[in-house]
Motif scaffolding. Structure first.
Motif, mmCIF file in Angstrom:
data_model
loop_
_atom_site.group_PDB
_atom_site.id
_atom_site.type_symbol
_atom_site.label_atom_id
_atom_site.label_comp_id
_atom_site.label_asym_id
_atom_site.label_seq_id
_atom_site.Cartn_x
_atom_site.Cartn_y
_atom_site.Cartn_z
ATOM 1 N N ALA A 1 -45.267 -65.630 17.860
ATOM 2 C CA ALA A 1 -43.924 -65.044 17.819
ATOM 3 C C ALA A 1 -43.629 -64.262 19.096
ATOM 4 N N LEU A 2 -44.609 -63.506 19.568
ATOM 5 C CA LEU A 2 -44.411 -62.725 20.793
ATOM 6 C C LEU A 2 -44.223 -63.637 22.002
ATOM 7 N N GLU A 3 -45.002 -64.716 22.040
ATOM 8 C CA GLU A 3 -44.876 -65.650 23.159
ATOM 9 C C GLU A 3 -43.516 -66.346 23.129
ATOM 10 N N GLY A 4 -43.103 -66.791 21.927
ATOM 11 C CA GLY A 4 -41.799 -67.442 21.808
ATOM 12 C C GLY A 4 -40.665 -66.494 22.142
ATOM 13 N N ALA A 5 -40.784 -65.248 21.680
ATOM 14 C CA ALA A 5 -39.762 -64.248 21.965
ATOM 15 C C ALA A 5 -39.671 -63.979 23.468
ATOM 16 N N ALA A 6 -40.826 -63.895 24.133
ATOM 17 C CA ALA A 6 -40.827 -63.656 25.582
ATOM 18 C C ALA A 6 -40.139 -64.801 26.325
ATOM 19 N N LEU A 7 -40.423 -66.035 25.900
ATOM 20 C CA LEU A 7 -39.784 -67.189 26.536
ATOM 21 C C LEU A 7 -38.268 -67.171 26.349
ATOM 22 N N ALA A 8 -37.832 -66.643 25.201
ATOM 23 C CA ALA A 8 -36.397 -66.604 24.888
ATOM 24 C C ALA A 8 -35.716 -65.349 25.413
ATOM 25 N N GLY A 9 -36.494 -64.446 26.016
ATOM 26 C CA GLY A 9 -35.912 -63.180 26.444
ATOM 27 C C GLY A 9 -35.516 -62.303 25.274
ATOM 28 N N PHE A 10 -36.239 -62.477 24.162
ATOM 29 C CA PHE A 10 -35.928 -61.757 22.919
ATOM 30 C C PHE A 10 -36.674 -60.422 22.934
ATOM 31 N N PRO A 11 -36.003 -59.306 22.623
ATOM 32 C CA PRO A 11 -36.647 -57.987 22.725
ATOM 33 C C PRO A 11 -37.763 -57.774 21.703
ATOM 34 N N LYS A 12 -38.892 -57.243 22.149
ATOM 35 C CA LYS A 12 -40.032 -56.999 21.267
ATOM 36 C C LYS A 12 -39.702 -55.981 20.177
#
Length: 582
Positions: A143-154
């Protein structure tokens, strides 16, 4: 010729169109088994932890209050797209608690397959424009990796809890707030305003944004309205009501309820609607397992006396192959088996029936785009190999490739359906909408025939797929998605991906590849490199388990469309010439 449900298949009641799913499921106003008489809707199959129906009502209310405060979401402000929550998790007790809390706020839930890679999760986060993401500890890293790729805030990532055996050795980072913490917080917050929807608003507003490849192409967001889900729950209930009425305990007036299994991913439309909505609506208890493991699956049947199994064909095949293990458990509580997501062959169904003669083997057919069930086997009208009869409220046609209606039995054609559960359409994809939907009718892309069953009712058999999807253990694999990825490999000049049969998975993907001029190494080395290229970026069910075959040119039509049927026929012929393996 338009086909209709059998005359005695049940009466579909009025479908409310001015309420969210949460109100439909969590009050006694719309025909559900009264909350006070319902079994516990969701029970953990590992720990036995459970919540009563009335406790679920409170948990949803408290969770909605907590979410409203955290995200500044109010029930009657903005649109549903301002309140979109992504769920990327294994099955949990609170998956539906969370979904209904978001619905109570007027928001959208977009479930993501727990098998997704980071890149696939990135696509759904970006395409759905989700504002928050709920995951679980075992999937947090992805989830963290996918969020980082999407520019999604942690700081917009939160956790659903799983039972201890699945989180052993995994430390929960303190910065990720849990659903339980939201619920505790919500207990001390003021009550929320009730949603004030006008007539038709429940039919216009999206409740779930599920991802499907449709009749072809890359995964697309399917906009499922509140009324779509409500309609299918009422359709399923009406279809089975006559049977359930006959098996009530003697001298009682209460509805018959049973203990069923929720093993299939709650992100999949089959599990989401049939198991997690229709089951609790009828007052059933649902035993939740996070994922499939044969022994824990069998133990849960034995320990909880599960009576209703909701499965996919690969699990049924696993039970047949491992009968020596199954025989070590007490499975006598099972009375019905319902299978879907992929066709169950007549021979496999018959083999299961021989081993478990007291179990009713039922099959259903549906799609994400029909918010699940189109036809189903009635417990009193079983025709092995069939996907059953149309359920109340559904109409169907069988058409030729030229669009002419087929009016005779046993004549294959594309299945086109009409139902109140047919969805709103695809998210921001007019081209796919035009290809799939027309005046409330949906082109399924599946080839079907209609045959008269033993009771002279019209049964539907799904015989082939006109659409290009590959079904691996009931999960969708879009050839176009894999082809686009394969073309990024330096050794691939052109390619096609097709389905080949597999006993365990139903189907598996195989790549047909034209090597590039720069390709070097042996065929085996290139094959392994191509397979690894997929395995590094795609979910396991999309891996090239069918391997790779090299050809000089991919056969295509004058318009450039890959002739997959020709490639499949070549595979069949090669297998025939090779003869049976000794």
């Amino acid at each position: 010729m338009v086909f209709h449900p059998p005359k005695d298949s049940g009466v579909l009641p009025p479908i409310p169109d001015n309420i969210p799913i949460s109100e439909f499921m969590l009050t006694d106003l719309y025909g559900r088994t009264p909350l006070g008489y319902s079994r516990d809707p969701f029970t953990c199959g590992i720990t036995g932890k459970s919540f009563s129906a009335l406790e679920v009502v409170d948990r949803v209310d408290h969770l909605a209050r907590g979410l409203a405060k955290e995200f500044n979401w109010a029930p009657n402000t903005g649109t549903e797209w301002d309140k979109t929550a992504a769920l990327f998790s294994l099955n949990t007790l609170d998956t539906l608690t969370l979904s209904w809390a978001v619905h109570q706020l007027g928001g959208v839930v977009t479930p993501a397959n727990a098998a997704y890679s980071a890149a696939e999760l990135k696509h759904q986060l970006l395409d759905s424009k989700a504002q928050v993401l709920f995951t679980c500890l075992p999937l947090l890293q992805t989830a963290l990796e996918g969020a980082a790729l999407a520019g999604f805030p942690k700081h917009r990532i939160y956790l659903l809890e799983l039972p201890p055996p699945l989180t052993a050795g995994i430390q929960a980072p303190a910065q990720y707030k849990t659903v339980s913490q939201f619920i505790e917080q919500g207990k001390s917050l003021p009550r929320l305003e009730r949603l004030k929807w006008t007539a038709g608003e429940g039919a216009r507003r999206t409740a779930f944004l599920c991802y499907s490849s449709g009749t072809s192409g890359l995964p697309k967001g399917v906009m499922i309205s509140h009324r779509n889900v409500i309609a299918n729950v009422l359709q399923i209930s009406a279809f089975e009501s006559s049977w359930r009425d006959t098996i009530k305990a003697p001298g009682t007036q209460s509805n018959h309820t049973e203990i069923s299994l929720c093993l299939l991913p709650q992100s999949h439309i089959y599990s989401l609607v049939v198991i997690c909505h229709a089951g609790p609506f009828r007052g059933d208890q649902t035993i939740v397992l996070p994922k499939f493991d044969l022994k824990s699956y069998l133990a849960s049947i034995q320990n909880f006396k599960i009576s209703g199994l909701f499965l996919v064909p690969p699990i049924i095949i696993s039970m047949l192959r491992n009968h020596n293990i199954c025989s070590q458990y007490d499975l006598s509580s099972i009375t019905t088996l319902f299978t879907g997501a992929a066709p169950l062959g007549m021979e496999t169904a018959a083999d299961f029936q021989k081993l478990y003669p007291n179990v009713l083997v039922r099959q259903g057919y549906g799609l994400t785009e029909t918010s699940t069930v189109v036809c189903s086997t009635h417990p009193t009208d079983i025709y092995l190999g069939s996907s059953g009869c149309l359920i109340p409220g559904v109409q169907a046609r069988i058409v030729t490739p030229e669009g002419e209606e087929i009016t005779t039995y046993d004549t294959p054609g594309e299945l086109v359906v009409y139902s109140p559960s047919v969805v709103l359409g695809y998210l921001r994809n007019e081209k796919a909408d035009k290809e799939t939907f027309e005046n409330g009718w949906m082109r399924t892309g599946d080839e079907a025939v209609v045959r008269l069953g033993p009771k002279k009712t019209e049964h539907f058999f799904i015989v082939d797929r006109i659409k290009e999807l590959i079904k691996v253990k009931g999960l969708q694999v879009a050839p176009a998605e894999l082809e686009a990825h394969l073309l990024t490999h330096p050794a691939v000049a052109d390619c096609a991906v097709i389905a080949i049969p597999d006993d365990a998975a139903g189907e598996i993907p195989k790549a047909i590849v034209v090597k590039s001029a720069s390709a070097s190494g042996s065929d085996e080395e290139i094959t392994q490199s191509i397979k690894k290229h997929v395995e590094d970026h795609k979910a396991r069910h999309k891996w090239l388990k069918g391997s790779v075959r090299f050809i000089d040119a991919v056969p295509k039509s004058p318009s450039g469309k890959i002739l997959r049927r020709l490639l499949r026929d070549q595979e069949k012929e090669a297998k025939r010439q090779a003869g049976p393996r000794l």
